[in-house]
Design an enzyme around this catalytic site. Structure first.
Site, PDB file in Angstrom:
ATOM      1  N   ARG A 284      11.265   4.051   4.051  1.00  0.00           N
ATOM      2  CA  ARG A 284      10.953   2.985   5.157  1.00  0.00           C
ATOM      3  C   ARG A 284      12.103   1.991   5.563  1.00  0.00           C
ATOM      4  NH1 ARG A 284       5.592  -1.134   4.724  1.00  0.00           N
ATOM      5  NH2 ARG A 284       4.543   1.040   5.335  1.00  0.00           N
TER       6      ARG A 284
ATOM      7  N   HIS B 165       4.760   6.210  11.428  1.00  0.00           N
ATOM      8  CA  HIS B 165       4.148   5.991  10.134  1.00  0.00           C
ATOM      9  C   HIS B 165       3.258   7.289   9.997  1.00  0.00           C
ATOM     10  CE1 HIS B 165       3.004   4.351   6.553  1.00  0.00           C
ATOM     11  NE2 HIS B 165       2.573   2.984   6.829  1.00  0.00           N
TER      12      HIS B 165
ATOM     13  N   LYS C  63      25.763  -6.204  -2.031  1.00  0.00           N
ATOM     14  CA  LYS C  63      27.257  -6.237  -2.116  1.00  0.00           C
ATOM     15  C   LYS C  63      27.855  -5.459  -0.798  1.00  0.00           C
ATOM     16  CE  LYS C  63      26.832  -5.662  -7.152  1.00  0.00           C
ATOM     17  NZ  LYS C  63      27.037  -4.548  -8.227  1.00  0.00           N
TER      18      LYS C  63
ATOM     19  N   ARG D 220       0.670  -1.187   0.023  1.00  0.00           N
ATOM     20  CA  ARG D 220      -0.035  -0.058  -0.046  1.00  0.00           C
ATOM     21  C   ARG D 220       0.739   1.423   0.054  1.00  0.00           C
ATOM     22  NH1 ARG D 220      -2.989  -3.701   2.141  1.00  0.00           N
ATOM     23  NH2 ARG D 220      -1.063  -4.278   3.043  1.00  0.00           N
ATOM     24  N   THR D 221       1.615   1.423   0.814  1.00  0.00           N
ATOM     25  CA  THR D 221       2.295   2.501   1.334  1.00  0.00           C
ATOM     26  C   THR D 221       3.239   3.000  -0.093  1.00  0.00           C
ATOM     27  OG1 THR D 221       2.291   2.181   3.412  1.00  0.00           O
ATOM     28  CG2 THR D 221       3.851   3.993   2.646  1.00  0.00           C
TER      29      THR D 221
HETATM   30  C1  NCD Z   1       1.457  -1.199   8.276  1.00  0.00           C
HETATM   31  C2  NCD Z   1       2.931  -0.981   8.241  1.00  0.00           C
HETATM   32  O1  NCD Z   1       3.764  -1.455   7.502  1.00  0.00           O
HETATM   33  O2  NCD Z   1       3.293  -0.354   9.218  1.00  0.00           O
HETATM   34  N1  NCD Z   1       0.857  -1.156   7.056  1.00  0.00           N
HETATM   35  C3  NCD Z   1       0.730  -0.239   6.224  1.00  0.00           C
HETATM   36  O3  NCD Z   1       1.553   0.710   6.078  1.00  0.00           O
HETATM   37  N2  NCD Z   1      -0.488   0.309   5.673  1.00  0.00           N
HETATM   38  C4  NCD Z   1       1.030  -2.009   9.276  1.00  0.00           C
HETATM   39  C5  NCD Z   1       1.615  -3.456   9.304  1.00  0.00           C
HETATM   40  O4  NCD Z   1       2.422  -4.047   8.795  1.00  0.00           O
HETATM   41  O5  NCD Z   1       0.750  -4.280  10.053  1.00  0.00           O
END
Ligand code: NCD
Length: 305
Positions: free
Chosen positions: A104, A132, A82, A54-55
């Site tokens: 991320r 997040h 590497k 999603r993100t």
């Molecule tokens: C979450 C995450 O990766 O922090 N998902 C997201 O970004 N929508 C929550 C999760 O992984 O459970």
């Protein structure tokens, strides 16, 4: 605002302004040609060192809807294999000429480190179990759409709060908008210390189930050790899962949210996931608009017609 790293430092005016622009971008996304030239000529790089559906795709869609170019980095096919460091990876991508980095990483604070190394805005797309922020903004937008605002709403956040960056971001954003939040989890999945968090806590979902306007479910974060602290998935579902039976006991206008990925049969039954009162796909749609808003605010987009 130079970067978007955490919701802890966002005041009400900042959150509301991001949500107001997201509402305008939702209108853009519903046009026959869902695109505006606000960030033409700019480049957004997504650096996701942890898995994401999603993100990451939502940031890419958001950047493209603003006419920005996108570049994406995949750790498994990169020179990280590497032995290249995070810093050298970031500086290399930055040297190609990018105007914003979305990061991320499994390490808490990673996005803050990146923000020290580069002179472009950085958006935290999730750092370990810490923050997040765009998830929290899209959650607030979804709740605001449904109820008109968050003031006085009672929100339960249920599940693996201890390992959840989503919960940490949501708690501060939702409380800043006036919601009353209760964390509900087995003691082993509550944070070790909630001093300074604007929340109440409970370890018994059935006792408090009927009190809430919003029930926000979290996945058990097996990859961060969440699954090792309760006996079995079946027992977790028995006490903390949103089963069809529990859903039937919620107030009629209570809605269920989930950040995804949902694990059907553990924290959420399939019947609940597919129920119209479960807003998970609306959250995803709102996510694109919220990320357009964040990119627009941070990157100095030209006004949208
Ligand atoms: C979450 C995450 O990766 O922090 N998902 C997201 O970004 N929508 C929550 C999760 O992984 O459970």
């Amino acid at each position: 605002m130079r970067h978007l790293l955490t919701t802890e430092t966002l005041d009400r005016a900042a959150i509301e302004s991001l949500l107001d622009s997201a509402d305008e971008f939702l209108d853009v996304l519903h046009r026959p040609i869902p695109k505006v030239p606000a960030l033409r000529g700019k480049t957004v790089a997504t650096l996701f060192f942890e898995p994401s559906t999603r993100t990451r795709m939502s940031f890419e869609k958001a950047a493209k809807a603003l006419s920005a170019d996108t570049m994406s980095f995949s750790p498994s096919t990169s020179s990280l294999k590497k032995g290249e460091s995070l810093k050298d990876t970031v500086l290399t991508i930055h040297a190609m000429g990018v105007d914003c980095m979305v990061v991320r990483h499994e390490a808490t604070g990673a996005a803050w480190r990146v923000a020290e190394w580069v002179d472009v805005p950085v958006i935290n797309g999730g750092d370990g179990a810490h923050q997040h922020p765009t998830q929290a903004l899209l959650d607030c937008l979804t709740i605001r759409q449904r109820f008109g605002g968050l003031d006085g709403l009672r929100i339960a956040i249920v599940g693996d709060v201890r390992h959840s960056r989503v919960a940490r971001s949501d708690v501060f954003a939702m409380a800043t908008l006036g919601a009353e939040i209760t964390l509900i989890a087995p003691p082993t999945l509550l944070p070790l210390d909630t001093t300074g968090w604007p929340v109440g806590t409970s370890c018994n979902l059935d006792d408090v189930l009927t009190e809430f306007d919003v029930v926000y479910l979290l996945r058990v974060q097996a990859e961060r050790g969440g699954a090792s602290v309760f006996p079995s998935n079946a027992e977790y579902r028995e006490r903390f899962g949103m089963t069809r039976e529990r859903m039937s006991r919620l107030k009629p206008d209570t809605v269920v949210l989930h950040p995804g990925p949902m694990i059907r049969g553990i924290e959420i039954d399939a019947a609940v996931a597919d129920d119209p009162r479960c807003l998970v796909l609306g959250q995803v749609t709102n996510g694109v608009a919220v990320r357009m808003s964040a990119l627009y605010h941070l990157m100095g987009g030209v006004p949208v017609e």
